[in-house]
Write a protein that holds these residues in place. Structure first.
Motif, PDB file in Angstrom:
ATOM      1  N   ASN A 161       6.898  -1.343  -6.056  1.00  0.00           N
ATOM      2  CA  ASN A 161       7.930  -1.230  -7.090  1.00  0.00           C
ATOM      3  C   ASN A 161       7.850  -2.344  -8.142  1.00  0.00           C
ATOM      4  OD1 ASN A 161       8.622  -3.084  -5.137  1.00  0.00           O
ATOM      5  ND2 ASN A 161      10.796  -2.556  -5.077  1.00  0.00           N
ATOM      6  N   TYR A 162       6.646  -2.525  -8.676  1.00  0.00           N
ATOM      7  CA  TYR A 162       6.437  -3.532  -9.720  1.00  0.00           C
ATOM      8  C   TYR A 162       5.771  -2.844 -10.912  1.00  0.00           C
ATOM      9  CZ  TYR A 162       7.548  -7.095  -6.248  1.00  0.00           C
ATOM     10  OH  TYR A 162       8.182  -7.867  -5.296  1.00  0.00           O
ATOM     11  N   PRO A 163       6.573  -2.292 -11.826  1.00  0.00           N
ATOM     12  CA  PRO A 163       6.025  -1.558 -12.978  1.00  0.00           C
ATOM     13  C   PRO A 163       5.100  -2.425 -13.822  1.00  0.00           C
ATOM     14  CG  PRO A 163       8.390  -1.208 -12.780  1.00  0.00           C
ATOM     15  CD  PRO A 163       8.052  -2.310 -11.829  1.00  0.00           C
ATOM     16  N   GLY A 164       4.059  -1.810 -14.328  1.00  0.00           N
ATOM     17  CA  GLY A 164       3.141  -2.493 -15.225  1.00  0.00           C
ATOM     18  C   GLY A 164       1.987  -3.201 -14.555  1.00  0.00           C
ATOM     19  N   VAL A 165       2.039  -3.339 -13.234  1.00  0.00           N
ATOM     20  CA  VAL A 165       0.955  -4.012 -12.510  1.00  0.00           C
ATOM     21  C   VAL A 165      -0.168  -3.002 -12.274  1.00  0.00           C
ATOM     22  CG1 VAL A 165       0.255  -5.175 -10.392  1.00  0.00           C
ATOM     23  CG2 VAL A 165       2.486  -5.681 -11.420  1.00  0.00           C
ATOM     24  N   THR A 166      -1.258  -3.178 -12.990  1.00  0.00           N
ATOM     25  CA  THR A 166      -2.398  -2.279 -12.860  1.00  0.00           C
ATOM     26  C   THR A 166      -3.425  -2.848 -11.881  1.00  0.00           C
ATOM     27  OG1 THR A 166      -3.634  -3.320 -14.665  1.00  0.00           O
ATOM     28  CG2 THR A 166      -2.102  -1.529 -15.245  1.00  0.00           C
ATOM     29  N   ILE A 167      -4.361  -2.006 -11.489  1.00  0.00           N
ATOM     30  CA  ILE A 167      -5.439  -2.467 -10.617  1.00  0.00           C
ATOM     31  C   ILE A 167      -6.250  -3.546 -11.323  1.00  0.00           C
ATOM     32  CG2 ILE A 167      -7.542  -1.754  -9.414  1.00  0.00           C
ATOM     33  CD1 ILE A 167      -6.231   1.031  -9.115  1.00  0.00           C
TER      34      ILE A 167
END
Length: 454
Positions: A161-167
């Motif tokens: 649940n951490y929006p914006g965190v990409t691979i």
């Protein structure tokens, strides 16, 4: 034209049963071959998909002149003796050129005190140097079209649940996440219980409101072990395999890295522990169950195989490697930078030093790769020994690289920004007894081409 099964079984009596069997066998051989050809031609984000589950035969080392090999050996030996051996180094060192080992040394024992001498087959913890395997596992899945590194992690791990965190932001340490090595204990984790990667994820999800030091993704570089603990979980979610098994099946096994594995708590009775600089035992703790950010045990010879595999293009395409070696932390000018799982020094003439250090408990590691010169420098120690990071000076045996202004002590346990955006750490003056030896060594490096003229 391939005959159908119905045609085969409806042949007239003129055909013998042996003829029918030959035709059936031909179908059974051709059909799998068609599927195989279809799979091998599949195009993905990283290029052509290649099967790497069998034994991978690497190219033989390129020829190296005896005079050049001797020059390199002398330079490495002088540095090893003066910078490591006389200080009580307990570990290993290997230097290679064109895949040829020009210097290899093992000193000390697996246990302190002990009589189990370190050898070429003694695996030791390489700490954060393990991140190179984690990153390349993720990039292999990207190359195969099984994930997109610009997707948010939540696409693959639904509860995250951490929006914006990409691979990609996990790979290049720009996720803005806090370090589990600190928040787990602070938020009440029982230190008597070994934590797992799933435990780290669950703490992040359920205790998000209590976490500190969370910043917006992609704003700046902050080296953080949480990123790679999550990436190991990503590999597991995408493949359905446990991370240690995945690395064994796709990297360690095919490359015949026979002394390399990912540590699990069940291995604690068979692995060598690490020690502080005095030789005092450093026991395992609750964080030793988490992998991806650390916990690969290996040897210098196996790491040389890994280096050669990366350079051979047998596993990874040029496009994939270009992503891995691209600099992503460019807020401020400086030599040091970070790619996708790789540190790098980028010099004014365009040359790159690709490397990764490691530090966990008393274990330290150095893995330096000079791609232009096809040179490799590897050190692993199970007794805390900070001086091994100065092995970068050996890069000057191969070209003009190291100036002494781009050192960093460690990787694993720091939360501070130690990328090119950080102020370079000062290099301590050498001890008086080393001054003359270092002066001779610098001269040797400057005169590195003289031997080749004979």
């Amino acid at each position: 034209m391939i005959p159908t099964f119905s045609t085969l079984f409806n042949k007239t009596a003129v055909n013998s049963k042996w003829q029918r069997l030959r035709e059936i066998s031909a179908v059974l051989i051709i059909i799998p071959a068609l599927f195989s050809c279809q799979a091998s031609s599949k195009k993905t984000a990283g290029g052509t998909l290649k099967d790497t589950t069998g034994i991978i035969e690497l190219p033989k080392p390129a020829p190296l002149a005896k005079a050049e090999a001797e020059r390199l050996r002398i330079g490495c030996e002088q540095w090893f003796d003066s910078a490591l051996l006389y200080k009580g180094y307990n570990g290993s060192m290997l230097v290679a050129k064109n895949g040829n080992i020009v210097f290899e040394k093992y000193t000390g024992t697996g246990h302190l005190p002990g009589n189990d001498l370190l050898t070429a087959s003694t695996p030791l913890q390489i700490a954060s140097t393990s991140k190179t395997f984690t990153a390349m596992a993720v990039l292999k899945l990207w190359q195969e079209g099984k994930l997109n590194i610009d997707d948010e992690l939540s696409k693959y791990i639904k509860i995250f649940n951490y929006p914006g965190v990409t691979i990609r932001s996990l790979l290049n340490h720009r996720s803005g996440l806090p370090n589990y090595l600190y928040f787990m204990e602070k938020l009440g984790w029982d230190k008597k219980k070994i934590a797992s990667n799933e435990d780290v994820l669950n703490y992040m999800v359920t205790k998000k409101a209590e976490l500190e030091n969370i910043t917006s993704p992609n704003t700046h570089f902050t080296y953080c072990n949480t990123n790679y603990a999550l990436l190991a979980l990503l590999v597991e979610n995408v493949t359905g395999e446990k991370f240690p098994a995945y690395l064994q099946q796709h990297f360690f096994g095919p490359l015949q890295m026979k002394n390399t594995f990912v540590y699990l708590p069940s291995d604690s009775v068979k692995v060598n522990y690490s020690y502080d600089w005095r030789g005092g035992l450093i026991p395992f703790n609750s964080s030793d169950g988490v992998y991806g950010d650390k916990n690969v045990y290996t040897t210098p010879e196996d790491l040389l195989i890994w280096d050669r595999a990366l350079s051979s293009k047998k596993i990874f395409t040029e496009e994939t490697l270009a992503q891995a070696y691209a600099p992503y932390s460019n807020e401020k000018p400086g030599v040091r930078n970070y790619g996708l799982g790789w540190r790098m020094n980028i010099y004014a003439d365009g040359k790159k030093m690709i490397y990764h250090n490691g530090w966990w408990h008393g274990s330290r590691a150095v893995f330096i790769r000079l791609l232009k010169e096809d040179a490799t420098i590897i050190l692993i120690s199970n007794k805390d020994f900070r001086s091994i990071y100065h092995a970068k000076i050996l890069s000057n045996l191969f070209g003009d690289y190291y100036t002494g202004e781009e050192d960093e002590e460690s990787d694993a346990a720091k939360t501070t920004d130690n990328s090119s955006t950080a102020k370079p750490a000062a290099v301590k003056a050498p001890a008086p007894e080393l001054s003359k030896k270092n002066g001779k060594m610098q001269k040797l490096f400057k005169d590195k081409n003289k031997v080749n003229k004979h």
